[in-house]
Write a protein that holds these residues in place. Sequence first.
Motif, PDB file in Angstrom:
ATOM      1  N   VAL A  60       0.883  -1.044  -0.016  1.00  0.00           N
ATOM      2  CA  VAL A  60       0.003   0.128   0.175  1.00  0.00           C
ATOM      3  C   VAL A  60       0.997   1.364  -0.090  1.00  0.00           C
ATOM      4  N   VAL A  61       0.367   1.957  -0.791  1.00  0.00           N
ATOM      5  CA  VAL A  61       1.166   3.390  -0.868  1.00  0.00           C
ATOM      6  C   VAL A  61       0.534   4.554  -0.433  1.00  0.00           C
ATOM      7  N   GLN A  62      -1.147   4.533  -0.605  1.00  0.00           N
ATOM      8  CA  GLN A  62      -1.912   5.391  -0.252  1.00  0.00           C
ATOM      9  C   GLN A  62      -3.191   4.791  -0.178  1.00  0.00           C
ATOM     10  N   PHE A  63      -3.730   5.093   1.175  1.00  0.00           N
ATOM     11  CA  PHE A  63      -5.104   4.514   1.407  1.00  0.00           C
ATOM     12  C   PHE A  63      -5.907   5.622   2.226  1.00  0.00           C
ATOM     13  N   ASN A  64      -7.328   5.722   1.723  1.00  0.00           N
ATOM     14  CA  ASN A  64      -7.968   6.939   2.133  1.00  0.00           C
ATOM     15  C   ASN A  64      -9.568   6.405   1.782  1.00  0.00           C
ATOM     16  N   GLU A  69      -4.032   3.332  -3.397  1.00  0.00           N
ATOM     17  CA  GLU A  69      -2.995   3.068  -4.407  1.00  0.00           C
ATOM     18  C   GLU A  69      -1.823   2.187  -3.827  1.00  0.00           C
ATOM     19  N   THR A  70      -1.352   1.499  -4.820  1.00  0.00           N
ATOM     20  CA  THR A  70      -0.340   0.186  -4.572  1.00  0.00           C
ATOM     21  C   THR A  70       0.680   0.677  -5.457  1.00  0.00           C
ATOM     22  N   ILE A  71       2.032  -0.145  -4.968  1.00  0.00           N
ATOM     23  CA  ILE A  71       3.157  -0.418  -5.817  1.00  0.00           C
ATOM     24  C   ILE A  71       2.780  -1.222  -7.039  1.00  0.00           C
ATOM     25  N   GLY A  72       3.844  -1.261  -8.093  1.00  0.00           N
ATOM     26  CA  GLY A  72       3.637  -2.205  -9.014  1.00  0.00           C
ATOM     27  C   GLY A  72       3.812  -3.594  -8.646  1.00  0.00           C
ATOM     28  N   ARG A  73       3.722  -4.527  -9.755  1.00  0.00           N
ATOM     29  CA  ARG A  73       4.154  -5.791  -9.409  1.00  0.00           C
ATOM     30  C   ARG A  73       5.390  -5.970  -9.256  1.00  0.00           C
ATOM     31  N   ASN A  74       6.299  -5.373  -9.735  1.00  0.00           N
ATOM     32  CA  ASN A  74       7.778  -5.715  -9.789  1.00  0.00           C
ATOM     33  C   ASN A  74       8.812  -4.877  -8.852  1.00  0.00           C
ATOM     34  N   THR A 138      15.178   0.276 -18.227  1.00  0.00           N
ATOM     35  CA  THR A 138      14.024   0.002 -17.674  1.00  0.00           C
ATOM     36  C   THR A 138      13.856   0.357 -16.132  1.00  0.00           C
ATOM     37  N   GLU A 139      15.183   0.458 -15.514  1.00  0.00           N
ATOM     38  CA  GLU A 139      15.060   0.875 -13.933  1.00  0.00           C
ATOM     39  C   GLU A 139      15.853   2.085 -13.455  1.00  0.00           C
ATOM     40  N   VAL A 140      16.068   2.879 -14.434  1.00  0.00           N
ATOM     41  CA  VAL A 140      16.936   4.064 -14.303  1.00  0.00           C
ATOM     42  C   VAL A 140      16.251   5.106 -15.062  1.00  0.00           C
ATOM     43  N   LEU A 141      16.470   6.455 -14.282  1.00  0.00           N
ATOM     44  CA  LEU A 141      15.543   7.405 -15.232  1.00  0.00           C
ATOM     45  C   LEU A 141      14.209   7.164 -15.729  1.00  0.00           C
ATOM     46  N   THR A 142      13.611   6.646 -14.963  1.00  0.00           N
ATOM     47  CA  THR A 142      12.211   6.272 -15.029  1.00  0.00           C
ATOM     48  C   THR A 142      11.404   6.387 -13.865  1.00  0.00           C
ATOM     49  N   SER A 143      10.116   6.110 -13.601  1.00  0.00           N
ATOM     50  CA  SER A 143       9.189   6.517 -12.642  1.00  0.00           C
ATOM     51  C   SER A 143       9.733   5.727 -11.239  1.00  0.00           C
ATOM     52  N   ARG A 144       9.560   6.085 -10.016  1.00  0.00           N
ATOM     53  CA  ARG A 144      10.024   5.512  -8.829  1.00  0.00           C
ATOM     54  C   ARG A 144       9.212   4.338  -8.493  1.00  0.00           C
ATOM     55  N   HIS A 145       7.913   4.603  -8.937  1.00  0.00           N
ATOM     56  CA  HIS A 145       7.079   3.490  -8.753  1.00  0.00           C
ATOM     57  C   HIS A 145       6.034   3.495  -9.794  1.00  0.00           C
ATOM     58  N   TYR A 146       5.359   2.397 -10.013  1.00  0.00           N
ATOM     59  CA  TYR A 146       4.217   2.004 -11.045  1.00  0.00           C
ATOM     60  C   TYR A 146       2.807   1.907 -10.560  1.00  0.00           C
ATOM     61  N   PRO A 147       2.371   2.951 -10.181  1.00  0.00           N
ATOM     62  CA  PRO A 147       1.062   2.777  -9.219  1.00  0.00           C
ATOM     63  C   PRO A 147      -0.120   2.339  -9.793  1.00  0.00           C
ATOM     64  N   VAL A 148      -0.776   1.421  -9.289  1.00  0.00           N
ATOM     65  CA  VAL A 148      -2.240   1.011  -9.476  1.00  0.00           C
ATOM     66  C   VAL A 148      -3.308   1.520  -8.547  1.00  0.00           C
ATOM     67  N   ARG A 149      -4.084   2.511  -8.890  1.00  0.00           N
ATOM     68  CA  ARG A 149      -4.899   3.347  -8.048  1.00  0.00           C
ATOM     69  C   ARG A 149      -6.301   2.687  -8.117  1.00  0.00           C
ATOM     70  N   ALA A 240      -6.592  -3.860   8.064  1.00  0.00           N
ATOM     71  CA  ALA A 240      -5.863  -4.892   7.590  1.00  0.00           C
ATOM     72  C   ALA A 240      -4.409  -4.419   7.125  1.00  0.00           C
ATOM     73  N   VAL A 241      -4.345  -3.064   6.942  1.00  0.00           N
ATOM     74  CA  VAL A 241      -3.090  -2.330   6.633  1.00  0.00           C
ATOM     75  C   VAL A 241      -2.363  -1.996   7.919  1.00  0.00           C
ATOM     76  N   ARG A 242      -0.949  -2.313   8.063  1.00  0.00           N
ATOM     77  CA  ARG A 242      -0.038  -1.802   8.931  1.00  0.00           C
ATOM     78  C   ARG A 242       0.864  -0.949   8.687  1.00  0.00           C
ATOM     79  N   TYR A 243       1.274  -1.124   7.401  1.00  0.00           N
ATOM     80  CA  TYR A 243       2.328  -0.460   6.672  1.00  0.00           C
ATOM     81  C   TYR A 243       1.719   0.466   5.616  1.00  0.00           C
ATOM     82  N   VAL A 244       2.300   1.660   5.185  1.00  0.00           N
ATOM     83  CA  VAL A 244       2.276   2.263   4.134  1.00  0.00           C
ATOM     84  C   VAL A 244       3.435   2.794   3.706  1.00  0.00           C
ATOM     85  N   TYR A 245       3.598   2.865   2.343  1.00  0.00           N
ATOM     86  CA  TYR A 245       4.978   3.092   1.692  1.00  0.00           C
ATOM     87  C   TYR A 245       4.739   4.219   1.061  1.00  0.00           C
TER      88      TYR A 245
END
Length: 399
Positions: A60-64, A69-74, A138-149, A240-245
Motif C-alpha cells: 500500500v502506497v496510499q489509503f483513504n 494506491e499500490t506499488i507495481g508488481r515488480n 527500464t530501472e533508471v531515469l524512469t518512475s520510482r513506482h508504477y502505481p495502480v490506483r 488490514a493495513v499496518r504499513y504504508v510506503y
Amino acid sequence: MDSHLIDMNGRLGFTKRFPYIYRGYWHIGSKIDDLKGIEHIVPLRKSRRYDVPLHPQQTVVQFNSTYLETIGRNDRRRGDAVVVSGALAGLGIYMLIPFMSFALEDLLNGDYFSSLFLVIVSLTVGIVTFLMLFAVSTEVLTSRHYPVRFNRKTRKVYVRQYNKKVEVFNWSDIHFYIFYMKEDADIRGVKFASDGETIEAMFALPFHIKGDEEELIMHFEFFTSYMSKNEKQFLQAKNAVRYVYPIHKYRETPIQSLERIKLEFHFDHMNMEYPKETVMPKYIFAIFSPMIAIRYVGRLISMLTCYRHRFPEAIEAECKIDPNDPYDLNKYLPEGNLEQNNKLFWKTVINLIMFLCALILLLFVGAFLIDMMGAARPHGDYPSLVDKLWYMVSLGWLP
C-alpha cells in the motif's frame, strides 16, 4: 524470460523494438485461453466473498476513503536489472574493445578468416551489450513506482504501465484471474474486447508468489473488500493495513530500500504486514548477504536516478481526498509503520556494514575472473584488476 522485465500489459520493455524476439509475451490481442508463457489460469469473482484474511503484503502506497494506491508488481525486484544487466553490459564493453582491435589487427595482417570470426564475435557481444543496457534503462531515469490506483467513488482503476502510458479501467469491466507462470504466479485484471475472449488491456496486482493460490486469494480479497460498497468490508480492508510506503511523496530512503529488499526473505505465504512473524531465520540473511548487498546497490542506484510519478491533472481531480478523512492512513499512520520505528537505525547500520564487506568480497571475485580471462588472451599483458581494486580498498592512493 524472467518476469521482472514484463510490464503490466504482459509486454517486455523490448517488445516495441524487438517484437519477434519476445513474441511469446505479446498478450494484448491474444485469446485468454491461448496465452504463451502462461501454464494455466484460474478465474476469480469480484462479487464472491472468499471468507479469508485480508493480506495487503506491504504493497500500500496510499489509503483513504477515496482511493487505494499500490506499488507495481515488480517493486520487490527493483534494482535487479541495474546490477545484473549492468554487470553484463560492463563485461560486454570490456570485451568488445579488444575484440575489435584484434579483428582490425588480423585484417591488416591478412588473416581474413580470424578477422571475420572476431567481427562476428564482436557483433554478438555488441548486440547482447545493447540489450543489457536497454534492460538497465527500464530501472533508471524512469518512475520510482508504477502505481495502480483503485477509486471507490468513481469505480475506476488507474494504472501507470511500464510503457509510461496511463490506462483507465472501469471496475465493472475488469475480470480477474490468477496467472500461473513457470517462475511464479500473480493476479491479473483483464479487460476484454467485445467478443469476451480477446484481451484488450491488462494489469497485475502487486503481490506475486510461487504456487500458493490461497495467499493470492487473500491478496485479491483485500482489493475487493476495499472496492466494496459495504462499509464493513471497507473497514476490514482499512484495518488490514499496518504499513504504508509513501514513495508517491518522498524518495525512498536507504533504510527503506533495505527493508524492501528484505521482503524477498519473508515467508510470503504469510501476512508480511507482520514482519516479526514472517521473517526468515537470521542465518538465511547471513547466507544470502552477498546477494542482498548486490541487490541493495542496484535498488539504491535505481531510486536515486528515478523521478516521482504524477498522474494527469484530470485523474487527480477525480481523486481528491477529503482533508478531514479519518481513514487517510498517510495522515494517520497505522501502528507498526516503518516511519514510526526509530529502532531500525542502528540495526540498518550494522546490516549495511555487513553488506558492504560482502560486496567488496564479490568485487574481488569478479576482478579475479576478469583477470583470468585477460590472461588467456593473446597479444600481450593486461593490467590486473585485482591489484587495482586492492590499491583502492587498502587506501594506497592516500598520501
